[in-house]
Design a protein around this motif. Structure first.
Motif, short mmCIF file in Angstrom:
data_model
loop_
_atom_site.label_atom_id
_atom_site.label_comp_id
_atom_site.label_asym_id
_atom_site.label_seq_id
_atom_site.Cartn_x
_atom_site.Cartn_y
_atom_site.Cartn_z
N ASN A 52 -57.53 0.61 -18.00
CA ASN A 52 -57.05 1.50 -16.94
C ASN A 52 -55.41 1.52 -16.67
OD1 ASN A 52 -59.50 2.38 -15.47
ND2 ASN A 52 -58.99 1.47 -14.19
N ASN A 56 -54.72 -1.84 -14.87
CA ASN A 56 -55.03 -1.54 -13.56
C ASN A 56 -56.03 -2.12 -13.20
OD1 ASN A 56 -51.90 -1.09 -12.07
ND2 ASN A 56 -52.79 0.60 -11.98
N LYS A 57 -56.63 -3.57 -13.77
CA LYS A 57 -58.15 -3.94 -13.85
C LYS A 57 -58.20 -4.23 -15.01
CE LYS A 57 -63.14 -2.40 -13.00
NZ LYS A 57 -63.98 -1.11 -12.97
N GLU A 84 -60.99 -7.22 -15.43
CA GLU A 84 -62.06 -8.29 -14.96
C GLU A 84 -62.68 -9.31 -16.41
OE1 GLU A 84 -65.24 -4.62 -15.34
OE2 GLU A 84 -64.24 -4.13 -16.73
N GLU A 111 -62.96 -9.93 -11.10
CA GLU A 111 -61.95 -8.40 -10.92
C GLU A 111 -60.78 -8.52 -10.21
OE1 GLU A 111 -64.68 -5.25 -11.44
OE2 GLU A 111 -64.16 -4.19 -9.97
N ASP A 112 -60.27 -7.80 -10.68
CA ASP A 112 -58.94 -7.94 -10.32
C ASP A 112 -58.54 -6.12 -10.31
OD1 ASP A 112 -58.16 -10.28 -9.30
OD2 ASP A 112 -57.77 -10.75 -11.38
N VAL A 113 -58.11 -5.97 -9.25
CA VAL A 113 -57.53 -4.05 -9.65
C VAL A 113 -56.13 -4.31 -8.87
CG1 VAL A 113 -57.88 -1.79 -8.73
CG2 VAL A 113 -59.51 -3.41 -9.17
N TYR A 114 -55.55 -3.41 -9.57
CA TYR A 114 -54.33 -3.52 -8.92
C TYR A 114 -53.17 -2.26 -8.87
CZ TYR A 114 -54.00 -7.96 -11.54
OH TYR A 114 -54.69 -9.34 -11.73
#
Length: 281
Positions: free
Chosen positions: A178, A219-220, A222, A242-245
């Motif tokens: 992303n 933006n992601k 894992e 999991e980091d989503v920005y």
């Protein structure tokens, strides 16, 4: 004990922060991201970093603050060509060894003793393609020979990092996706191969440093691991985090705000970081 050593190893190399030096600066009306000078990163109330630069625009120090009081001070040294030769990271010293202009080793030194080092392999584009632990002292000697491979897409983004042991087994896998057209503040950490914000050997084997994304940001992110809580290899990669920005940029395309939503087995938390620049809009 193996688990302790593993997480001690995961606690040995990623760190930094700065202000800028005297002299004429770039036009503040510029929309060129190269003209943006990172001056401050704010993580929360009273928690921030300030950056100092030399006349070449290279970060020489990062002063960290906790509760508005000075905490860690991280400093960088460079050679005449602007290559990073050393980092003092809150007591740890990291040395960079080159063959000509090519980085070949990154060493962690304490009181003049090399505790461990990465052997560095770069690809034809000058990007790190492999990091390998070698010459490691106890308790990290268990991990000598561990190495990570870095995979890039056609736009130069690092999309995959795999950490393997000496038997070639994949211990962890990190996926990046992303991508958005926002330049990370970390691109201002020129020539720094160790991440400014942590001090751990293994994290550099698990994560791509953000400078590897020259014009975009993922933006992601894992992370999967095949190591259980007892430090044993399971043979199965399971998701650990999991980091989503969500990112906001200025007119120059530099990241000015990052909202991170991080999910682990312990739950989900959200944090916001803001970034301040001079010399651009």
């Amino acid at each position: 004990m193996k688990l302790i050593a593993y997480y001690c190893l995961i606690s040995l190399t990623f760190l930094l922060s700065c202000k800028f030096s005297e002299g004429p600066g770039p036009d503040a009306s510029s929309t060129n991201p190269d003209d943006c000078v990172l001056t401050k990163a704010v993580y929360g109330q009273g928690e921030y970093d300030e950056f100092t630069y030399d006349s070449r625009g290279l970060i020489t120090s990062i002063q960290s603050y906790q509760n508005n009081a000075k905490s860690g001070l991280y400093t960088n040294t460079y050679d005449a060509d602007g290559k990073l030769t050393g980092q003092n990271l809150n007591g740890f010293t990291v040395q960079y060894v080159y063959s000509g202009s090519t980085l070949t080793k990154i060493q962690l030194v304490d009181s003049g003793v090399v505790l461990g080092e990465y052997a560095v392999t770069v690809d034809g584009s000058g990007r790190i393609s492999n990091l390998k632990v070698q010459n490691a002292q106890s308790p990290f000697d268990t991990y000598a020979g561990y190495n990570s491979t870095f995979t890039y897409d056609g736009q130069g983004n690092c999309t995959l990092v795999e950490l393997k042991d000496t038997q070639g087994r994949v211990l962890s896998r990190t996926l990046y996706s992303n991508f958005v057209a926002v330049r990370s503040h970390v691109t201002k950490f020129k020539n720094q191969f160790i991440n400014p914000y942590t001090a751990t050997i293994t994290e550099n084997l698990q994560y791509a440093l953000l400078y590897k994304f020259p014009n975009t940001s993922p933006n992601k992110v894992e992370l999967y691991s095949a190591i259980d809580l007892n430090g044993n290899y399971t043979g199965t990669l399971s998701k650990q985090s999991e980091d989503v920005y969500q990112r906001t940029a200025n007119q120059s395309g530099m990241q000015t705000q990052r909202v991170a939503t991080s999910t682990t087995s312990g739950g989900t938390r959200t944090s916001t970081t803001t970034f301040e620049y001079t010399g651009c809009q």
